[in-house]
Write a protein that holds these residues in place. Structure first.
Motif, PDB file in Angstrom:
ATOM      1  N   PRO A 272       1.144  -1.161   0.460  1.00  0.00           N
ATOM      2  CA  PRO A 272      -0.034   0.039  -0.455  1.00  0.00           C
ATOM      3  C   PRO A 272       1.147   1.187   0.111  1.00  0.00           C
ATOM      4  O   PRO A 272       0.641   2.345  -1.017  1.00  0.00           O
ATOM      5  CB  PRO A 272      -0.941  -0.664   1.174  1.00  0.00           C
ATOM      6  N   MET A 273       1.944   1.729   0.846  1.00  0.00           N
ATOM      7  CA  MET A 273       2.956   2.666   1.174  1.00  0.00           C
ATOM      8  C   MET A 273       3.637   2.966  -0.884  1.00  0.00           C
ATOM      9  O   MET A 273       3.643   3.759  -1.021  1.00  0.00           O
ATOM     10  CB  MET A 273       4.579   2.137   1.579  1.00  0.00           C
ATOM     11  N   SER A 427      12.918  -2.882  -3.902  1.00  0.00           N
ATOM     12  CA  SER A 427      14.723  -1.679  -4.472  1.00  0.00           C
ATOM     13  C   SER A 427      13.686  -0.607  -4.252  1.00  0.00           C
ATOM     14  O   SER A 427      14.078   0.432  -4.393  1.00  0.00           O
ATOM     15  CB  SER A 427      15.443  -1.806  -4.698  1.00  0.00           C
ATOM     16  N   LEU A 428      12.942  -0.264  -6.021  1.00  0.00           N
ATOM     17  CA  LEU A 428      12.949   0.273  -6.321  1.00  0.00           C
ATOM     18  C   LEU A 428      11.248   1.276  -6.030  1.00  0.00           C
ATOM     19  O   LEU A 428      11.540   1.933  -5.840  1.00  0.00           O
ATOM     20  CB  LEU A 428      12.279   0.161  -7.816  1.00  0.00           C
ATOM     21  N   ALA A 429      10.714   0.058  -5.210  1.00  0.00           N
ATOM     22  CA  ALA A 429       9.933   0.908  -4.669  1.00  0.00           C
ATOM     23  C   ALA A 429       9.783   0.978  -2.925  1.00  0.00           C
ATOM     24  O   ALA A 429       8.956   2.609  -2.538  1.00  0.00           O
ATOM     25  CB  ALA A 429       8.596  -0.929  -3.988  1.00  0.00           C
ATOM     26  N   GLY A 430      11.124   0.646  -2.469  1.00  0.00           N
ATOM     27  CA  GLY A 430      11.098   1.143  -1.126  1.00  0.00           C
ATOM     28  C   GLY A 430      11.835   2.816  -1.244  1.00  0.00           C
ATOM     29  O   GLY A 430      11.988   3.781  -0.420  1.00  0.00           O
ATOM     30  N   SER A 431      13.008   2.947  -2.115  1.00  0.00           N
ATOM     31  CA  SER A 431      13.559   4.340  -3.195  1.00  0.00           C
ATOM     32  C   SER A 431      12.167   5.151  -3.072  1.00  0.00           C
ATOM     33  O   SER A 431      12.323   6.602  -2.731  1.00  0.00           O
ATOM     34  CB  SER A 431      14.280   3.483  -4.021  1.00  0.00           C
ATOM     35  N   LEU A 436       9.380   9.741  -1.541  1.00  0.00           N
ATOM     36  CA  LEU A 436       8.869  10.516  -1.444  1.00  0.00           C
ATOM     37  C   LEU A 436       7.737  11.037  -0.177  1.00  0.00           C
ATOM     38  O   LEU A 436       8.623  11.983  -0.184  1.00  0.00           O
ATOM     39  CB  LEU A 436       7.206  10.319  -2.726  1.00  0.00           C
ATOM     40  N   TYR A 437       7.833  10.048   0.836  1.00  0.00           N
ATOM     41  CA  TYR A 437       7.558  10.459   1.946  1.00  0.00           C
ATOM     42  C   TYR A 437       8.137  11.245   2.674  1.00  0.00           C
ATOM     43  O   TYR A 437       7.704  11.434   3.389  1.00  0.00           O
ATOM     44  CB  TYR A 437       6.661   9.139   2.548  1.00  0.00           C
ATOM     45  N   THR A 438       9.472  11.272   2.752  1.00  0.00           N
ATOM     46  CA  THR A 438      10.434  12.556   3.511  1.00  0.00           C
ATOM     47  C   THR A 438       9.982  13.722   2.668  1.00  0.00           C
ATOM     48  O   THR A 438      10.040  14.711   3.889  1.00  0.00           O
ATOM     49  CB  THR A 438      12.294  11.894   3.238  1.00  0.00           C
ATOM     50  N   ILE A 480       7.470   3.701   8.153  1.00  0.00           N
ATOM     51  CA  ILE A 480       7.832   3.148   7.543  1.00  0.00           C
ATOM     52  C   ILE A 480       8.919   3.886   6.460  1.00  0.00           C
ATOM     53  O   ILE A 480       9.394   2.475   6.246  1.00  0.00           O
ATOM     54  CB  ILE A 480       6.830   3.951   6.416  1.00  0.00           C
ATOM     55  N   THR A 481       9.724   4.963   7.260  1.00  0.00           N
ATOM     56  CA  THR A 481      10.496   4.894   6.309  1.00  0.00           C
ATOM     57  C   THR A 481      12.137   3.634   6.797  1.00  0.00           C
ATOM     58  O   THR A 481      12.717   3.661   5.565  1.00  0.00           O
ATOM     59  CB  THR A 481      11.190   6.867   6.983  1.00  0.00           C
TER      60      THR A 481
END
Length: 545
Positions: A272-273, A427-431, A436-438, A480-481
């Motif tokens: 979802p994130m 890796s791509l989703a986490g980045s 973005l959320y930062t 979440i980060t």
């Protein structure tokens, strides 16, 4: 400050106070068009209008919604809850993060309503931070957002490429199996076509996204046709293979390799994130939107809530249809959701609905390229990027930042090299999510600290609730980060590593070194592109200086 405008062939001059939303507008003087009101407010925020305002409220909602592309995003990230919790991961691994994400969306909507500019998040940070740290706050937010924007483009188009290879595999009965190299080639082809499409004029882009709404949302703005078809087909066609309600909602399976079940379940939050990113696009196209102070916050809230709701229903349907989680995880197809549709619908049924999902993902990628290019343009307009003079250019024919579009495409293609690793999507989703959320949470954090008394609300305001909602949003993003930096499995090998930490740290180090040795001497945050009179400091437009 006034701006001459011709109405009925006569020249007139309209003050900014006349051009503002009702809450801030003087009732004296003549009313002007919505577009002129937007341009006047933008001028008060410090920017000259350079785009054509051809996005309506409906098209703005469609644009933000299309970036999240719920059915395609769920299909792309289905593997995360399968590995981390099974049925519980699908149902509650989606629901829990969505509740917290809505606090981020609500806080962002308030800021976008007050300051509707393509500069968006880093502009918000600069105006809400203490003057001494305004430039630094803007710098951090801008670089974090660009990192997330580019990696999100890559991850969306990478999964689109995987969807195409999945369709080829199924259509050939397993005779066509494309590896990482061909998949990367398809990714580059998708990016190339998106580059041409997104270089088009604003009016064309707006109509494309409206077409997307008509095709995938037959009941205006309430239902997504492809998503509803997927939900119904999974529930109906699964028949006797459908699991019980108890199993669908309570059966937990830890296939992650992590010994702690609680930690394994948390990793399901990646789905979802990653899906619920990009709703800030409504802010980034504010300078191309009519009635932006009202349209932008509505688009943010409607698109985020709609995606969260429809995504949850689709995951519930998938949970009922998933008779065997281990079988889905051992599929030879690139995406387990393809195997689920194949098992439930058969070859022809799967290919029919899968083709629509590919189209949805392709349009999602196109919308994200537009969004990312606007962020590049806005940041370059404030001279914050290497080669800013190139990336802030507006094409004289299309009136769009064509150079910025192709910069995004090239950088996304470079990030796509991660597709050769086993944990590419992780890796791509986490980045994307971390970047973005930062950038989402930085201005929200400043809003509840140094900027408590600086914001003058626009048409949409959280009122006294801004503080508790902001605290929850900041706390959630902080959690979440850290979570998304971990690998999907314990003791990963080199090709199984979560390379999000590499991408994020590389950009962080570059931005930090640039700031220390250079940017702090010349970067002052958002610059002014219009002439302002001396009384402007006394105006209360968006931000009290």
């Amino acid at each position: 400050m006034s701006d001459p405008e011709k109405i009925d062939g006569k020249a007139t001059s309209v003050s900014v106070s006349d051009a503002l939303p009702v809450e801030r507008r003087s009732r004296e003087g003549s009313l002007v068009s919505v577009r002129h009101a937007d341009d006047a407010l933008l001028a008060e925020l410090g920017y000259k209008s350079e785009f054509r305002r051809e996005f309506s409220l409906l098209e703005t909602i469609a644009f933000a919604f299309s970036i999240m592309g719920v059915v395609a995003s769920v299909s792309s990230t289905y593997s995360f809850p399968l590995v981390s919790g099974g049925h519980v991961g699908m149902v509650f691994g989606w629901l829990i993060p969505c509740l917290f994400v809505m606090t981020v969306a609500a806080s962002m909507a308030e800021l976008a309503s007050s300051m509707p500019t393509s500069a968006g998040l880093y502009y918000f940070s600069a105006k809400l931070a203490p003057p001494k740290y305004a430039a630094l706050a803007s710098w951090i937010t801008g670089w974090a957002n660009i990192t997330g924007q580019v990696t999100l483009v890559c991850s969306i188009d990478f999964t689109c490429a995987q969807m195409i290879t999945t369709a080829l595999n199924v259509g050939s009965d397993g005779n066509v199996v494309l590896g990482n190299g061909p998949t990367y080639g398809i990714l580059l082809a998708i990016l190339f076509t998106h580059g041409f499409l997104c270089s088009a004029a604003t009016g064309i882009l707006a109509r494309i996204n409206l077409f997307y709404v008509v095709v995938t949302k037959p009941h205006a703005m309430t239902l997504v046709g492809t998503t509803i078809a997927a939900i119904i087909s999974l529930l109906v066609a699964s028949g006797d293979q459908r699991v019980s309600t108890k199993t669908a909602f309570t059966d937990f399976e830890n296939n992650s390799g992590w010994s702690n079940n609680g930690w394994a379940f948390l990793l399901a939050f990646t789905a979802p994130m990653w899906t619920l990113t990009g709703y800030d696009s409504a802010a980034h196209i504010a300078e191309e939107t009519a009635g932006a102070a009202r349209a932008a916050p509505i688009a943010i809230l409607v698109s985020a809530f709609g995606t969260a709701s429809l995504g949850w229903l689709l995951f519930i349907a998938a949970s009922f249809a998933s008779a065997s989680v281990p079988d889905l995880l051992t599929t030879d197809l690139p995406l387990p959701m393809g195997q689920l549709f194949l098992t439930v619908l058969g070859k022809h049924g799967m290919l029919a609905i899968w083709s629509f999902i590919i189209v949805v993902q392709y349009v999602t990628g196109a919308a994200q390229v537009v969004d990312a290019s606007r962020v590049v343009f806005a940041f370059a307009r404030d001279n914050a990027l290497p080669g800013s003079r190139w990336w802030k250019r507006i094409n004289g024919y299309t009136q769009t930042p064509v150079n910025g579009v192709w910069l995004v495409v090239v950088l996304a293609g470079i990030c796509g090299v991660l597709g050769f690793s086993e944990a590419a999507l992780t890796s791509l989703a986490g980045s994307a999510v971390i970047g973005l959320y930062t950038s989402y949470v930085t201005p929200i954090f400043l809003r509840i600290t140094s900027g408590r008394d600086k914001l003058v609300p626009g048409p949409f305001s959280l009122g006294k609730w801004y503080m508790p909602i902001g605290i929850v949003a900041v706390s959630w993003v902080s959690f979440i980060t850290v979570l998304l930096l971990f690998p999907p499995e314990a003791h990963p090998a080199a090709d199984e590593m979560n390379y999000a930490v590499v991408i994020v740290m590389a950009v962080f180090l570059f931005a930090s070194i640039s700031w220390i040795f250079s940017a702090r001497k010349w970067f002052t945050g958002p610059i002014t592109t219009v002439e302002k009179n001396v009384q402007e400091k006394e105006s209360s437009i968006g931000i009290d200086s």
